[in-house]
Write an enzyme that holds these catalytic residues in place. Sequence first.
Site, PDB file in Angstrom:
ATOM      1  N   TYR B 101       0.841  -1.187   0.000  1.00 49.93           N
ATOM      2  CA  TYR B 101       0.000   0.000   0.000  1.00 49.93           C
ATOM      3  C   TYR B 101       0.880   1.242   0.000  1.00 49.93           C
ATOM      4  CZ  TYR B 101      -2.958   3.744   1.795  1.00 49.93           C
ATOM      5  OH  TYR B 101      -3.603   4.939   1.957  1.00 49.93           O
ATOM      6  N   GLU B 189      -3.966   7.271  -3.487  1.00 47.34           N
ATOM      7  CA  GLU B 189      -3.709   5.932  -2.959  1.00 47.34           C
ATOM      8  C   GLU B 189      -3.378   4.974  -4.097  1.00 47.34           C
ATOM      9  OE1 GLU B 189      -6.443   4.788   0.855  1.00 47.34           O
ATOM     10  OE2 GLU B 189      -6.871   3.702  -0.985  1.00 47.34           O
TER      11      GLU B 189
END
Lengths: 376, 376, 289, 289
Positions: B101, B189
Amino acid sequence: MNIHEYQAKQIFRDHDLPAPPGRVTRDADEASEIAADYGGRVVVKAQVHTGGRGKAGGVKLADDPEEAREAADAILGMDIKGLTVRKVLVTPAVDIESEAYAGIVMDRSRDRPVFMVSPEGGMDIETVAEEKPEAIFRQPIDPAYGLLPHQATTLAYRLYDEPKLAKEAAGILGKLWKAYRGSDATMVEINPLVRTPDDELRAIDAKMNLDDNALFRHPDLEEMRDVEAEDDSERKAREAGLSYIKLDGDVGCCVNGAGLAMATMDLVKYYGGDPANFLDIGGSSSPDKVVSALEIITDDPSVSSILFNIFGGITRCDDVANGIVEATSRLDLDVPITIRLTGTNEEEALEILRDNGFEAMSDMDEAVQRAVEAAG
Amino acid sequence: MNIHEYQAKQIFRDHDLPAPPGRVTRDADEASEIAADYGGRVVVKAQVHTGGRGKAGGVKLADDPEEAREAADAILGMDIKGLTVRKVLVTPAVDIESEAYAGIVMDRSRDRPVFMVSPEGGMDIETVAEEKPEAIFRQPIDPAYGLLPHQATTLAYRLYDEPKLAKEAAGILGKLWKAYRGSDATMVEINPLVRTPDDELRAIDAKMNLDDNALFRHPDLEEMRDVEAEDDSERKAREAGLSYIKLDGDVGCCVNGAGLAMATMDLVKYYGGDPANFLDIGGSSSPDKVVSALEIITDDPSVSSILFNIFGGITRCDDVANGIVEATSRLDLDVPITIRLTGTNEEEALEILRDNGFEAMSDMDEAVQRAVEAAG
Amino acid sequence: MSILIGDDTRLVVQGITGRDGSFHARRMREYGTNVVAGVTPGKGGQLFDDEVPVFNTMAQAVEETGANASVIYVPAAFASGAIYEAADAGVDLVVCITEGLPVGDMTRVMPYLEERGTRLIGPNCPGLIVPGSCKVGILPGSIVEEGPVGIVSRSGTLTYEVIHQLTGAGIGQSTCVGIGGDPIIGTDFVDALEMFEADDRTEAVVLIGEIGGTDEQVAARYAEEQMETPVVGFVAGQTAPPGRTMGHAGAIISGSEGTAEEKMRVFEEHGVSVAERPADIVPAIQTVL
Amino acid sequence: MSILIGDDTRLVVQGITGRDGSFHARRMREYGTNVVAGVTPGKGGQLFDDEVPVFNTMAQAVEETGANASVIYVPAAFASGAIYEAADAGVDLVVCITEGLPVGDMTRVMPYLEERGTRLIGPNCPGLIVPGSCKVGILPGSIVEEGPVGIVSRSGTLTYEVIHQLTGAGIGQSTCVGIGGDPIIGTDFVDALEMFEADDRTEAVVLIGEIGGTDEQVAARYAEEQMETPVVGFVAGQTAPPGRTMGHAGAIISGSEGTAEEKMRVFEEHGVSVAERPADIVPAIQTVL
């Protein structure tokens, strides 16, 4: 690193700053041809790394190509503050309504660049600072933010009341900042920034100093180095990774470390001698460096005594000793050498020197006195 | 402003980030053609402004064009968290070795962006934060400096031990920062950042939120707004310069100021009613804005009572009164209106309203109670 | 007691696998410095000299070892990056030995460090040494001796010379700090004087300045106004020509303020004993001790 | 006494020739605020309303008039530039009324102001008013009354409503401060509470919060630990849905922390009296006074 006006103007133009066109030449005939190309009045300007060209006669107006030839002929070869003029810049003359100043320098006491402008341009900013300090306006620049738009505007209104001119000037100051920052300069100056009778702004002269330490990221700027303008021995030193400055005396100094080198020079003077140079062979010095250093010192005909002052830390005394032995065997030395060595591997060094017929001392003051005496 | 995955990936690619190619379509047949073009396995992904698409069945693997058609057919028109899927993205499938991530959000308590990475990718970062907080690494970013190179490297080594991968990841994080900053995003993101079996890194999913206040300097990004995805009335409000959010109740609220609008909604609830909306007509409101506001409120069939709560400051009460009169004469209103007005030009407003058959009150609580009662 | 470093120092060597880094890491360990980690990106997981763990990043090094100081031996192009990294990793003290940092890089580094409360020594400096306890940098351990004199200097070898003469005369040192020869440095004379004044072991200070800038003048005023500890000053470069950079980027006379004469004049004006030659420092110190 | 502004305030209006700037410059002057200058680049030399000199730059305005505060009414695209300019010109207080500033601009503005010690109120705020003395911003002068209650709020009209009710109940205000509804603001609740605590005229404070962020929680802890002055708190947005921006850019619930319920719970936990409705504020204040 100093660069010439014509080079600074090239950087200016690359940053879209209004520097008038110009071409550089080493030849009076070519100067005349350039003047003919531009047509009309031109200015012929000596390209040397010093100020005060105008007063020295290094800047001349020429109304036609023939006058340009004469001007170039007069200027080329001229000596200005000890520097020989090898090139002239020929550039169209600009009509002048008024002259202002804009520059950026490093403010050491505040660890940041400071932008300076003055409506009193055309003369040395130091002179303005002395005679009319209230006419200089300063804006320290926050290095993380750069020149902020309102700062450019505020400085611009210090130069011009008219909104149209102030707006144009603000744009110029913004680009000047980009030229400064983008070139890793330590100094940049437009002096004069000229306002023409039809309200155009032009950077008539340009000065720039570049940070030697930052040239690694500007290979294009490194190419601007004028090796001709350098003293031969200083160029040679630079290429060998040595820090060398020629002085007027006769005691050649070879020292490791800049502070110790200065202190050694001072001590030569203290004991009645005159240092021939500043020379720092640097931190981790190999025998090769010592050889280069000795070559450079002995190339100077004024040198009548050579002094080594080495304090071994990172520098190993035996390296220096080997260098001395090697260099003296290669060079045909006819000046006396006084050697002072102490610190890391001092014993080995003394042995090497003794084995090769040299004497070495360990006290700095004694060594300096001996070297001064040897110079006679 | 929310943008879709395929739009965020376009911004990613513009910043040289490794987002796999993909094409978006509203048509299952075209999805099949796209899959045929790419050849091999593809993923068909719902493009909606919400998370949790996967769980809702909005993301499907397809081994061939026919499967891609079926997948697109199943996904298009699907309802995910109240939103209708109108477009799907068809993109070649990528083999996954591991998932990480990387994201940047605004940290309000520190007034700066914070970069976050985690080797635990593929799931919601909030879930990781709850279940395995030690697997999230944070780096606050000094806004004047941006992401510094060593910060990118440090974060990259949190994801991968192998120098080659860490170096590649550092480059990706640097570009992600540029995409964030260059688009004036408030959130970005990559989840998951996939490591393929042959050690390539790929941004398999992309999420971005853009700062509405900064869209004026990004006309290209403003064009990414998905007006279809907006509620009709919310779009109309945005175009009229009003701040409007539809809720589930029956008391339509028209208030000046966001804080007062929220407090009014709260008071409706306090007195046993249910607000039908949040609506702020803003600071310097003209009669036109009031007309638009009333139109939007009355377009909502659940509204059975309308409440005006205006505290005149910059907003002039008489402007609002004129707006109410104008709007009610144009619209065929069949719901009761309760009006509370106080502050700047209150007297003039009351007179205007009285002259046109309206009653107005000056106490907020009384007005809210009345409006709640009127809703029945 | 000492200033800045001592027995509590837990040091990371940034660039430990490089030529200079490995050489001096060994010298520091030999001297007794607690080198707890090294950092070289891409070499994480190795052990330096079979004992000191090497990490890829400063953040990992500090997390794993509780380091509180770092010393930088990386090439100039990467040195400012190493300083930022050390500051972000949270060490209190960063000593940058590397020379040749672009001055523009330093202008941006400085406010970053100030905001985070990180102290920088250098760049382009020999570092510091507490005789008998701890050495960070490249100062030779062999020439120092424990004692009451604090030394702060813009030079390298000139400092060794002075220390050597003091030790030779039986005068030891409390802490020796080389603050560096660049125009922009992290810790200046005043910072060092303040710490020496607060250090109960330091009974006198030798301040070794040089041409360029006005830090010596500021220090002289500080010494007069804020210090009880006596200060002996020396300024190198009395024979330096104006407008030329004398080796150190910061050693350049521009205008009248940066000359050795002016600095020595201001020293005298503010009660700092002036040593004309390095050899005058020993008797001057003997007088004030 | 008052906080932040008062009879000594010498105000510059940035954007004085614009629609909002000129309108509110007049209202402020009518109220008695000492508006000493206006700034609009390109309009220097004019007089606003025949009395207030207009300058091209803040630097000139401050030099010529000795201004110590500024209020900003310029479009959002230029507002952060106006804040930087005010800080560089050296005023102590900058009040930014403009709404719609990009949050990225604000992240860069904030450390710049901190380094220079410039206090910012706002952006996206109604400003502040000291009843009977000075008003900077857009708060209506007609609704305030001198008295002992300090007001600090993230809202505009909701604040007017609360002031109106207090004044209606015969309770005057010491200073009313609207700190703004954006996610990043210059002066937060704690800053204002600290000043109210130090202000001897302020006997109680009304804090008007709303959903989003955790500033109310931080303020509650501060009030309990650092204040003797009683605080009454209200939080707007009890019925706001999560994930939606309620008009103010800062009013958005993300996670459980930013809800009105949570903020009210923390208020209670830390001894801040909670008003459920705006109308509960008056009795709550009457209780603590």
